[in-house]
Design a protein around this motif. Structure first.
Motif, PDB file in Angstrom:
ATOM      1  N   GLN A 314      65.725  13.572  53.265  1.00  0.00           N
ATOM      2  CA  GLN A 314      66.816  12.971  52.484  1.00  0.00           C
ATOM      3  C   GLN A 314      66.332  11.835  51.578  1.00  0.00           C
ATOM      4  N   GLY A 316      65.964  12.087  48.321  1.00  0.00           N
ATOM      5  CA  GLY A 316      66.727  12.142  47.073  1.00  0.00           C
ATOM      6  C   GLY A 316      65.905  12.379  45.818  1.00  0.00           C
ATOM      7  N   LEU A 329      72.573  14.949  46.603  1.00  0.00           N
ATOM      8  CA  LEU A 329      72.352  14.729  48.028  1.00  0.00           C
ATOM      9  C   LEU A 329      73.634  14.156  48.597  1.00  0.00           C
ATOM     10  N   LEU A 334      71.823  18.892  50.828  1.00  0.00           N
ATOM     11  CA  LEU A 334      71.676  19.034  49.386  1.00  0.00           C
ATOM     12  C   LEU A 334      72.702  20.050  48.922  1.00  0.00           C
TER      13      LEU A 334
END
Ligand code: SF4
Ligand code: SF4
Length: 375
Positions: A314, A316, A329, A334
């Motif tokens: 995560q 991004g 995100l 996602l």
């Protein structure tokens, strides 16, 4: 006819690299005082053993040889998304600069290239540092590439497109690999390197250019003609030169020597070598459909990027780099908007955790079953 040189090289030591690099530099004249951009591949912040960036030992050998010739080298690139100082440090290239007193500089200033009748894209913005250099020595890494299949001498120059402008080009050409190849050839004619020296001691196969597997090739290649060098390397990697989009674009426009008829071969590596079973990403929709089918093909043929939740951290980065705004995100998930996704695979290229996977389009599976998909 250009000289194409291929040498055996099995380790990144100065004893092995220096004689090869000196012979490579002898392919072109270098004058004292020349400001030479050493354009390494500095795609992302990965350690040298990941084989994402040009190996620092080769960068060091080239810079040292240029210094010995009285040149003023500086090392540069424009990474996709990660901060340049981080990429330079983790790749080991910052340490080379410190050791030799050679500047390591992000190619961060973009300027509009002077008009050039050989371009198909009239307006092209490239690195001002690259355009202002007296010469460019390009140091590509020999890798496979999910979008273009291979990345070698011609593709390495895409790093002279500054920062997020790379994503704008991906967005502009969408699914059309031939149009993207034309952009690469436009960059080549605007910023021709005087010499390309490809780092193929250890390269990459599979899901390159950022997440594939390191593979030993034991090769250094060099030429003043980036097209000729790619034309020599593509079949060695298992891809017929005529099927490699940048070479097809170069041939159609009469740029460089794709045919290698009468090329002068140098070095001790047999150009007839074929590396066994290199895992090259197969062409998908782009090899099969006419341009007017772009949208339909996107939906039915091209592989869709997806999240591997077991690997995703995560961070991004994929969402930040997506040129189409097709990816957000949302907590741990996602969310892809496949109606916007242009299949540029920048999300895959930038993911440091190999957490973007591909789901083949339904029609593509049918084409493969019928034996219609080709490399
Ligand atoms: S989701 Fe990935 S492949 Fe699709 S447009 Fe965005 S970066 Fe490109
Ligand atoms: S897929 Fe990769 S780049 Fe995207 S959020 Fe997950 S770890 Fe980061």
């Amino acid at each position: 006819m250009p000289a194409v040189a291929l040498w055996h090289c099995d380790e990144y030591t100065s004893a092995k690299l220096d004689p090869i690099v000196r012979e490579a530099l002898s392919l072109r004249p270098f004058s004292p005082g020349m400001r030479v951009l050493v354009k390494a591949n500095m795609l992302a912040a990965r350690a040298p053993e990941k084989c994402v960036a040009t190996h620092p030992a080769l960068v060091e050998s080239v810079c040292r040889a240029l210094l010995d010739l009285g040149c003023r080298p500086f090392i540069g690139d424009s990474p996709g998304i990660e901060p340049f100082p981080l990429v330079a440090r983790v790749s080991g290239i910052a340490a080379v600069g410190e050791k030799l007193g050679v500047p390591v500089r992000e190619l961060s200033r973009s300027t509009v290239c002077p008009p050039n009748a050989r371009r198909v894209n009239r307006r092209l913005g490239l690195s001002a540092d690259a355009l202002e250099a007296d010469a460019i020595v390009s140091l590509p890494k020999l890798k496979t590439h999910c979008q273009m299949q291979l990345t070698m001498a011609v593709k390495n120059l895409f790093g002279t497109v500054v920062g997020t402008r790379k994503a704008q080009w991906h967005y502009a050409v969408g699914l059309d690999r031939a149009r993207f190849a034309d952009v690469l050839i436009d960059i080549l004619v605007s910023l021709p390197p005087v010499l390309s020296i490809v780092d193929g001691v250890w390269g990459m196969e599979g899901r390159g250019p950022g997440s594939g597997k390191p593979r030993f090739f034991g090769l250094i290649g060099a030429s003043a003609d980036a097209v000729a060098l790619d034309a020599a390397l593509a079949p060695m990697m298992g891809l017929p030169a005529e099927n490699y989009a940048p070479l097809a674009a170069a041939r159609a426009r009469g740029i460089g020597d794709c045919e290698l008829n009468g090329a002068e071969w140098r070095g001790d590596f047999d150009p007839g070598t074929r590396f066994e079973n290199v895992d090259i990403p197969a062409l998908d929709a782009l090899s099969l459909m006419p341009r007017f089918m772009d949208k339909l093909g996107r939906a039915l043929l091209a592989s869709r990027p997806a999240q591997d939740e077991s690997r995703c951290m995560q961070c991004g980065r994929c969402a930040a780099v997506c040129p189409a705004g097709a990816l957000v995100l949302d907590g741990k998930k996602l969310r892809f908007d496949y109606s916007k996704c242009i299949r540029c695979y920048c999300c895959h290229e930038m993911c440091p955790f190999d957490a973007i996977v591909f789901h083949e389009g339904a029609l593509m599976r049918v084409f493969k079953a019928l034996g219609l998909a080709r490399r």
